[in-house]
Scaffold this motif. Structure first.
Motif, PDB file in Angstrom:
ATOM      1  N   HIS A  89      44.893  47.621  37.786  1.00  0.00           N
ATOM      2  CA  HIS A  89      43.538  48.131  37.415  1.00  0.00           C
ATOM      3  C   HIS A  89      43.024  49.270  38.352  1.00  0.00           C
ATOM      4  CE1 HIS A  89      42.681  44.546  34.333  1.00  0.00           C
ATOM      5  NE2 HIS A  89      43.800  44.081  35.241  1.00  0.00           N
ATOM      6  N   TYR A 146      45.085  49.970  33.511  1.00  0.00           N
ATOM      7  CA  TYR A 146      44.076  49.721  33.029  1.00  0.00           C
ATOM      8  C   TYR A 146      42.991  50.389  33.399  1.00  0.00           C
ATOM      9  CZ  TYR A 146      45.636  45.074  30.873  1.00  0.00           C
ATOM     10  OH  TYR A 146      46.360  44.273  30.408  1.00  0.00           O
ATOM     11  N   VAL A 173      39.959  50.480  28.129  1.00  0.00           N
ATOM     12  CA  VAL A 173      39.835  49.206  27.989  1.00  0.00           C
ATOM     13  C   VAL A 173      38.890  49.078  26.453  1.00  0.00           C
ATOM     14  CG1 VAL A 173      38.543  46.965  28.533  1.00  0.00           C
ATOM     15  CG2 VAL A 173      40.043  48.362  30.052  1.00  0.00           C
ATOM     16  N   THR A 212      44.562  49.247  25.001  1.00  0.00           N
ATOM     17  CA  THR A 212      44.316  47.999  26.071  1.00  0.00           C
ATOM     18  C   THR A 212      43.053  47.295  25.785  1.00  0.00           C
ATOM     19  OG1 THR A 212      44.891  49.813  27.602  1.00  0.00           O
ATOM     20  CG2 THR A 212      43.842  47.855  28.493  1.00  0.00           C
TER      21      THR A 212
END
Ligand code: GUN
Ligand code: ZN
Length: 451
Positions: A89, A146, A173, A212
């Motif tokens: 991330h 992400y 996301v 995602t």
């Protein structure tokens, strides 16, 4: 051939998955089988376009007329393909090492507030740049990333990766419930944002798009259906999400989706499982779920530093492998505690030891290079030094500190050296990182005549 550059050192890469005969003994002089190529004095030749021309012993290439004095020489250093991280991330760099909580509280206390800052494009751009520097510093040349719910955070990431010429997979996301309201999208807005991002970035240069949906608790059924529709509609898209990481999370999913057979079934119902789907964690999967993963080809990303740090649990890699599920390896920064795939291997080894499983160093180094590249379907482009591949590679100092220098001096076989590297090594071993033959900033300078 004037624009071809040569890099000389100890050369290591893999042509397939090593199946070492004696997994318990890295001191075994046989060093497993022939799925790896190692030259004590080797040369990697890279074309002006950044592709591998040849990887062979210095002696063989000299016999073909290569002038070895024109190669960049890294005596005593290991040259290998850049490492691949399959789950990370970028907006969580600032909350890595946040104290005291397990998954749900960790998300609410640290992660969601931090990710909200990525609504600001300028902030996102500076974080994307820093994140890519950190990846390069740690020897990671490709990652599946992400971003946040904000499309501008995804824009910022792709722009920064494009400028650098990195092969990256990323996506916005999707989350439309169970998070601070200012921080939510909707099924409709996420569909529009994803379409724009896909059309702009998927297949542009070395970039790929991954749908995602964060995880089942933060997406409604309607939003998961949008992800399924998009996955079917655009060719070659990836999908990334989280699954069965934490027991409280699992109980919550059972409450939110009472009709689903199990956690995996939530994703399955919306058509989210195929060989380009990478599901983070998967610690508490049952037999049926493992079987279904194998049928669909969806992968599990094992994130050992995160699973230990957040107290999530121990992944049973053998049970997944025995069921025919592909398991890739990942840092999961910022739940994970290091950008280093070497450190990640070291923690994976320990998690497996606790379950009486093992991880041979040849399998390990394969895993973070060609293995992860295969899991992401990118092995036709990256992962080893086969002719024509993109020349993403790293130069490692096996003697990066006094302890490693001493331990290496006691090592006899290649496997033993590699095991010491993966157990004791980290970013400090990474001396240089190259993307398609271009040296990246942010590494240490090479020490003189290191052993
Ligand atoms: N599950 C949902 N979101 C996250 C996240 O950001 N990190 C981890 N480790 N698990 C998650
Ligand atoms: Zn994660």
């Amino acid at each position: 051939m004037n624009d071809v550059k040569g890099y000389r050192g100890q050369l290591l890469h893999f042509t397939g998955e090593p199946k070492p005969t004696d997994k318990r003994s890295p001191t075994n002089k046989k060093d497993g089988d022939d799925h790896y190529v190692y030259h004590e004095d080797g040369v990697l030749l890279v074309s002006g376009s950044g592709h591998v021309v040849a990887a062979d012993s210095a002696e063989a290439l000299a016999a073909e007329g290569l002038d070895l004095t024109r190669c960049e020489h890294f005596p005593g250093h290991l040259i290998m393909p850049g490492m691949v991280d399959t789950h990370i991330h970028y907006p969580q760099t600032g909350v890595i090492a946040s104290y005291g909580e397990q998954l749900i509280d960790w998300l609410n206390q640290y992660t969601f507030p931090e990710e909200q800052r990525f609504a600001d494009l300028e902030f996102a751009a500076s974080q994307a740049e820093q994140f890519l520097n950190l990846l390069m510093d740690h020897g990671t040349t490709t990652a599946m990333v992400y971003t946040t719910v904000h499309p501008q955070s995804t824009e910022a990431f792709f722009s920064a990766a494009q400028q650098r010429g990195a092969r990256m997979i990323a996506g916005k996301v999707m989350m439309d419930r169970n998070a601070p309201p200012a921080f939510l999208d909707t099924p409709k807005s996420s569909e529009l944002d994803c379409r724009q991002l896909i059309e702009r970035w998927h297949g542009t240069d070395r970039l790929h798009y991954a749908l995602t949906p964060r995880f089942a608790p933060t997406s409604t059924a309607e939003q998961l259906a949008v992800a399924g529709t998009l996955l079917r509609e655009y060719e070659g898209l990836y999908l990334q999400t989280h699954i069965s990481e934490n027991k409280a999370e699992m109980a919550w999913v059972a409450e939110l989706f009472p009709d689903a057979r199990d956690y995996l079934d939530v994703y399955d119902r919306y058509g989210l499982l195929n060989e380009r789907s990478v599901l983070g964690h998967g610690i508490y999967l049952n037999d049926r779920e493992r079987q279904r993963l194998a049928e669909t080809g969806a992968r599990v990303a094992f994130c050992p530093t995160s699973n230990l740090f957040l107290g999530s649990g121990l992944l049973d890699r053998r049970a997944l492998a025995d069921a025919g599920v592909d398991v890739c390896l990942a840092t999961d920064v910022g739940g994970g505690t290091s950008f280093s795939m070497l450190r990640t291997l070291s923690e994976a080894y320990k998690v497996m030891q606790l379950q009486h499983q093992s991880l041979h160093p040849l399998e390990a180094l394969y895993w973070v290079t060609l293995g992860n590249a295969r899991s992401l379907g990118l092995d036709h482009r990256i992962g080893n030094f086969a002719k024509g591949k993109e020349a993403d590679f790293i130069v490692l100092d096996l003697n990066a500190d006094a302890l490693q220098g001493y331990r290496q001096s006691r090592a006899v076989t290649l496997s033993e050296k590699l095991f010491a590297l993966m157990t004791l090594g980290d970013r400090h071993n990474v001396v240089q990182t190259y993307l398609m033959g271009h040296r990246q900033a942010g590494y240490q300078t090479v020490k003189g005549d290191a052993r």
